[in-house]
Enzyme design. Sequence first.
Site, PDB file in Angstrom:
ATOM      1  N   HIS A 169       0.864  -1.199   0.000  1.00  0.00           N
ATOM      2  CA  HIS A 169       0.000   0.000   0.000  1.00  0.00           C
ATOM      3  C   HIS A 169       0.887   1.231   0.000  1.00  0.00           C
ATOM      4  O   HIS A 169       1.860   1.301   0.755  1.00  0.00           O
ATOM      5  CB  HIS A 169      -0.887   0.006   1.246  1.00  0.00           C
ATOM      6  CG  HIS A 169      -1.727   1.241   1.335  1.00  0.00           C
ATOM      7  ND1 HIS A 169      -2.935   1.366   0.666  1.00  0.00           N
ATOM      8  CD2 HIS A 169      -1.530   2.425   1.963  1.00  0.00           C
ATOM      9  CE1 HIS A 169      -3.434   2.567   0.892  1.00  0.00           C
ATOM     10  NE2 HIS A 169      -2.609   3.229   1.675  1.00  0.00           N
ATOM     11  N   ASP A 214     -15.516   2.678   7.921  1.00  0.00           N
ATOM     12  CA  ASP A 214     -14.598   3.647   7.309  1.00  0.00           C
ATOM     13  C   ASP A 214     -15.327   4.549   6.318  1.00  0.00           C
ATOM     14  O   ASP A 214     -14.985   5.723   6.181  1.00  0.00           O
ATOM     15  CB  ASP A 214     -13.441   2.929   6.604  1.00  0.00           C
ATOM     16  CG  ASP A 214     -12.414   3.929   6.071  1.00  0.00           C
ATOM     17  OD1 ASP A 214     -11.851   4.685   6.887  1.00  0.00           O
ATOM     18  OD2 ASP A 214     -12.201   3.988   4.852  1.00  0.00           O
ATOM     19  N   ARG A 227     -14.742  12.784   8.167  1.00  0.00           N
ATOM     20  CA  ARG A 227     -13.415  13.423   8.333  1.00  0.00           C
ATOM     21  C   ARG A 227     -13.165  14.412   7.206  1.00  0.00           C
ATOM     22  O   ARG A 227     -12.633  15.503   7.421  1.00  0.00           O
ATOM     23  CB  ARG A 227     -12.314  12.348   8.365  1.00  0.00           C
ATOM     24  CG  ARG A 227     -12.290  11.580   9.674  1.00  0.00           C
ATOM     25  CD  ARG A 227     -11.416  10.350   9.545  1.00  0.00           C
ATOM     26  NE  ARG A 227     -10.057  10.667   9.185  1.00  0.00           N
ATOM     27  CZ  ARG A 227      -9.252   9.879   8.459  1.00  0.00           C
ATOM     28  NH1 ARG A 227      -9.684   8.711   8.030  1.00  0.00           N
ATOM     29  NH2 ARG A 227      -8.035  10.253   8.181  1.00  0.00           N
ATOM     30  N   LYS A 261      -8.896  -1.525   6.170  1.00  0.00           N
ATOM     31  CA  LYS A 261      -9.251  -2.054   4.848  1.00  0.00           C
ATOM     32  C   LYS A 261      -8.243  -3.119   4.415  1.00  0.00           C
ATOM     33  O   LYS A 261      -8.604  -4.123   3.815  1.00  0.00           O
ATOM     34  CB  LYS A 261      -9.311  -0.907   3.832  1.00  0.00           C
ATOM     35  CG  LYS A 261     -10.531  -0.013   4.076  1.00  0.00           C
ATOM     36  CD  LYS A 261     -10.537   1.230   3.218  1.00  0.00           C
ATOM     37  CE  LYS A 261      -9.595   2.281   3.725  1.00  0.00           C
ATOM     38  NZ  LYS A 261      -9.762   3.632   3.235  1.00  0.00           N
ATOM     39  N   SER A 267      -7.842   3.927   9.301  1.00  0.00           N
ATOM     40  CA  SER A 267      -8.601   3.917   8.050  1.00  0.00           C
ATOM     41  C   SER A 267      -7.909   3.037   7.005  1.00  0.00           C
ATOM     42  O   SER A 267      -8.529   2.177   6.371  1.00  0.00           O
ATOM     43  CB  SER A 267      -8.736   5.363   7.548  1.00  0.00           C
ATOM     44  OG  SER A 267      -9.214   5.405   6.235  1.00  0.00           O
TER      45      SER A 267
HETATM   46  N1  URA Z   1      -6.322   6.849   2.673  1.00  0.00           N
HETATM   47  C1  URA Z   1      -7.260   6.210   3.418  1.00  0.00           C
HETATM   48  O1  URA Z   1      -7.793   5.186   3.028  1.00  0.00           O
HETATM   49  N2  URA Z   1      -7.586   6.741   4.605  1.00  0.00           N
HETATM   50  C2  URA Z   1      -7.022   7.872   5.102  1.00  0.00           C
HETATM   51  O2  URA Z   1      -7.364   8.286   6.188  1.00  0.00           O
HETATM   52  C3  URA Z   1      -6.047   8.528   4.306  1.00  0.00           C
HETATM   53  C4  URA Z   1      -5.710   7.984   3.092  1.00  0.00           C
END
Ligand code: URA
Length: 462
Positions: A90, A169, A176, A195, A191
């Site tokens: 990621h 999320d 957010r 995932k 966050s």
């Molecule tokens: N990418 C995400 O999935 N979440 C965040 O909070 C910032 C970047």
Amino acid sequence: MRTHDLSPLHTIDLIRKKRDGGALDPREISFLVSGAAAGTIPLEQLSAWLMAAWLRGLSLDETRSLTLAMRDSGEKFDPSRLGKTAVDKHSTGGVGDKTSFLVAPIAAACGLAVPMISGRALGHTGGTLDKLESIPGYRTALSLSEFETVLAHCGASIVSQTPTLVPADRVLYALRDRTGTVESPGLICASILSKKLAAGLDALVLDVKTGTGAFLRKREDAEYLAALMVATAEAAGTRTVALLTDMGQPLGRAAGNWIELVESVDLLRNQRPPESPSSNHDLRELSLILAGWMIHLGGKSATPEQGRQLAEAALEDGSALAIFFKMIEAQGGDSSVFADPSAFHKPGATQVLTTWQSGFIGEMDTTKIGWAVQRTGAGREKAGEPVDPHAGIEFHARRGARVEQGQPIATIYATTAAMLSEPVELLQQAIVITGEPPEPVELVSRIFTHENAEAHIRDAVR
Ligand code: URA
């Protein structure tokens, strides 16, 4: 169990506790997260708690509890039936960052499963899904059972988040975005990792960007986030490493949608210009380093360096390219467009930008360059808008290159002729030509593993 663990919880008490600098326990955090996913806690209360968390910060324990509660808020993917170790990579987002198209098939060619759940363009950065969708027919929205079928067939699959995966999320991220609470290390960590962990990964390699194009511009913030993500994912049972990598210039030579795929396939085909200040050596090198770590953490090599050698072999013998094309076909895409990539590329308008003075490319404000790329039509103004697959910018000179006045430094591909002037202006502001060459910048400047991550967090807090 202590009796207060069974007492009813009230959102207002949890907001006040966080507001006053307290730390919430796992049960309290689970209560908020399940209330967010189920819609039983009003958005104004969730917003107030998010702002309290942003202002007060989250401890490592709170971050871990939040990550796990979010991971468990919906459906999860179970890769165990694939009979392979599941690994992923990621990145925290960049300009021209297309390493996913290289590392996913390389790691799959080395015998690993790569269940990659990716995102769309965000702010000035590009999105893996938007790029893949420039291939005619490629479907990113697969169900979890289709995802498993593609993985069983190809070893790698790159898809979008399903509606039922980490629903907490969706709610918290949207809030957010609207309440100025995005840039919090604990909230970002939970966050992203919720995932990734919901995909059932055995191992994860994080590419945390630093430099002018990174979301977190301050180096110490990027380091803290990297260490926090490693410590949190490791505590959840996923072997994790984070590499701090340079985003002080676009990665490789293309930034956009289709043109990034073409650059990736060129490398998978071993077509690359000789190493020079204008080549895409950095993209190839970073992809091999990241894939090397995936192969190592996935148990296929004794060291990351040996993993890199295996990665290079999979790149050079064509096995990674074969997997990439197989994955495209399995997800409904037409890989024949890569037979003649320039015939498929049909931008609405093209302009070559030349250098306005002689010297060295001294500095590249890569956030500004990212916005220039988005304004060609490659990105979107509002969520849900379509993007132009053919738009983007190709760079002919990189940081440190010696340039002469009038030399082409970039080619801009825009949706319409009227959309050329803004990217040109932004590039002219972003690229600084200097009399002396700039100091070289390391591609990978720091690595966090389970061995040093927690100590870094403790020292940073002190
Ligand atoms: N990418 C995400 O999935 N979440 C965040 O909070 C910032 C970047």
